[in-house]
Design an enzyme around this catalytic site. Structure first.
Site: not given
Length: 451
Positions: A227, A266, A270, A322
């Site tokens: 991330d 990714d 997160d 997301r």
């Protein structure tokens, strides 16, 4: 009466920003030589009631840093040194520290300053062509890769993690000076509470060694590890006025192997592994696929009662999914602007297992092909609170849309209309959704603060 007040606020902020014709840049060799505005911004703490990161003791980051822990950094080596000196142990350095980033800091930079590439980090026994030949489903079948080549890939991942994952300790503020960029790296905030990250552009946190997961979905998928910011097992984290992008290396430009995109990125931000108390405000996410995963597993356990995140006044621009996707957490999503569409768009709000999303007064600018009914996606959740959403589709007029009703009209099972909680940690009154693009578009992202 609210619109004039908002207009005045926007003008005030823009007037306070750095002018287009800047004064000569100061010598940045020491933090005490920075402009007054930069020194003040670095010492700022999260305002009271500004989202979940204001819960409890609040978020002060490295505002109390002593002069010797106040640094300006221009390289990966200097960043690691400012965070404590040893990337392997920096996550445990709880001394308050204030770090200003100047220019571009590249995670693929060796300690001596030379540039590295994926080949430099690969284990001698790993080659992508050999990996593809060995684990082609037509040859290997649809079982997880195993054996010497997969073991060499895992060792290669370990090499990259040591190089490009930058570990951040508690009580830290990292703030970018104008034009600051973090490229090819992950800021890992793990067991490191009370952290502030502001005014940085994150670019291309690429994975050199994606994993083939043949049982992920019906046909398998390539999965990457890194991330741009990862928050794990931490509390009181404020991520504000940053820009997240893949730059000139988007996933859409990657090849396909085994019939699936070779995805090398990714998430942007997160929040997983029992982390909680995070506020993500005034950020700009542009041209990316996966953005914000809140909760990484459907397993009922330690995440229950955690993963409390506030997402406000962010711009989601040309991104695919997301925005966020949530498991378990009470997540407050308000006054964000979503500009969505194009090839590959999937959904905005992912309603996962035991999630409790409260979405209020968000504005959605959609391509004509995007159906408002598809802005929500059921990942095993049961309901959410959604109110005050407005949509502009194509060249049509903006209009209020009940996204939950639109979703339930075409999807089964229905999602319930109550998340079971009401946010109380909001610094300012919620803007009417039609005003959100006018405020968020010019002010969200890096290089919008007066620094």
């Amino acid at each position: 009466m609210r619109a004039p007040l908002v207009g005045a606020m926007v003008i005030a902020v823009l007037v306070g920003a750095t002018p287009a014709v800047a004064a000569p840049r100061p010598d940045l060799s020491a933090a005490d030589r920075l402009p007054w505005s930069a020194r003040q911004l670095g010492r700022q703490t999260l305002p009271e009631r500004d989202g979940w990161a204001a819960e409890g003791v609040g978020t002060t980051g490295g505002s109390a840093a002593a002069p010797e822990r106040t640094r300006v950094v221009r390289s990966r080596a200097e960043l690691v040194a400012a965070l404590g000196g040893d990337n392997a142990t920096n996550a445990t350095d709880a001394t308050p520290k204030l770090i200003y980033v100047a220019g571009a800091v590249d995670g693929f930079e060796a300690p001596d300053g030379t540039a590295l590439n994926c080949a430099d980090l690969a284990d001698p026994a790993y080659r992508l062509d050999a990996y593809l030949a060995a684990y082609d489903p037509a040859v290997w079948g649809r079982v997880a890769p195993a054996g010497p080549l997969e073991e060499a890939r895992v060792r290669s991942v370990a090499n990259q993690t040591r190089q490009t994952q930058i570990n951040v300790g508690p009580n830290t503020t990292i703030v970018g000076l104008r034009g600051a960029r973090l490229t090819g790296l992950t800021l890992m905030i793990d067991r490191a509470s009370n952290v502030i990250v502001r005014n940085l552009t994150f670019v291309d946190a690429r994975d050199c060694f994606p994993a083939w997961s043949p049982t992920d979905g019906e046909t398998g998928n390539w999965n990457s590890q890194y991330d741009q910011i990862s928050v794990r097992r931490s509390e009181n984290v404020w991520v504000d006025h940053n820009t997240f992008t893949d730059g000139d290396n988007p996933d859409s430009a990657q090849p396909s192997y085994f019939g699936r995109p070779y995805q090398v990125h990714d998430g942007s931000l997160d929040v997983t592994h029992t982390a909680s108390g995070v506020t993500a405000s005034w950020n700009r996410f542009t041209g990316r696929d996966k953005l914000m995963l809140i909760g990484s597993s459907n397993t009922v356990g330690p995440d229950v009662g955690r993963l409390k995140v506030t997402v406000h006044h962010n711009l989601f621009d040309g991104v695919l999914q997301r925005l966020p996707r949530v498991r378990f957490g009470q997540v407050d999503v308000y006054n964000n602007h979503y500009r969505l569409g194009g090839d590959g768009f999937q959904y905005a709000l992912g309603v996962g297992v035991q999630s409790a999303i409260y979405a209020e007064n968000n504005f959605f600018t959609l391509d004509p092909a995007v159906d408002p009914a598809d802005l929500l996606y059921d990942w095993g959740g049961t309901g959410l609170t959604e109110r005050g959403s407005w949509v502009r589709q194509g060249t049509g007029r903006a209009r209020p849309v009940d996204l939950l009703a639109a979703y339930n009209a075409v999807h089964d099972p229905d999602l319930a209309a109550d998340a079971g909680w009401t946010p109380t940690l909001r610094r300012d009154p919620v803007l009417p959704a039609p005003l959100v693009p006018l405020v968020v578009n010019p002010l969200a992202g890096a290089d919008r603060l007066p620094i």
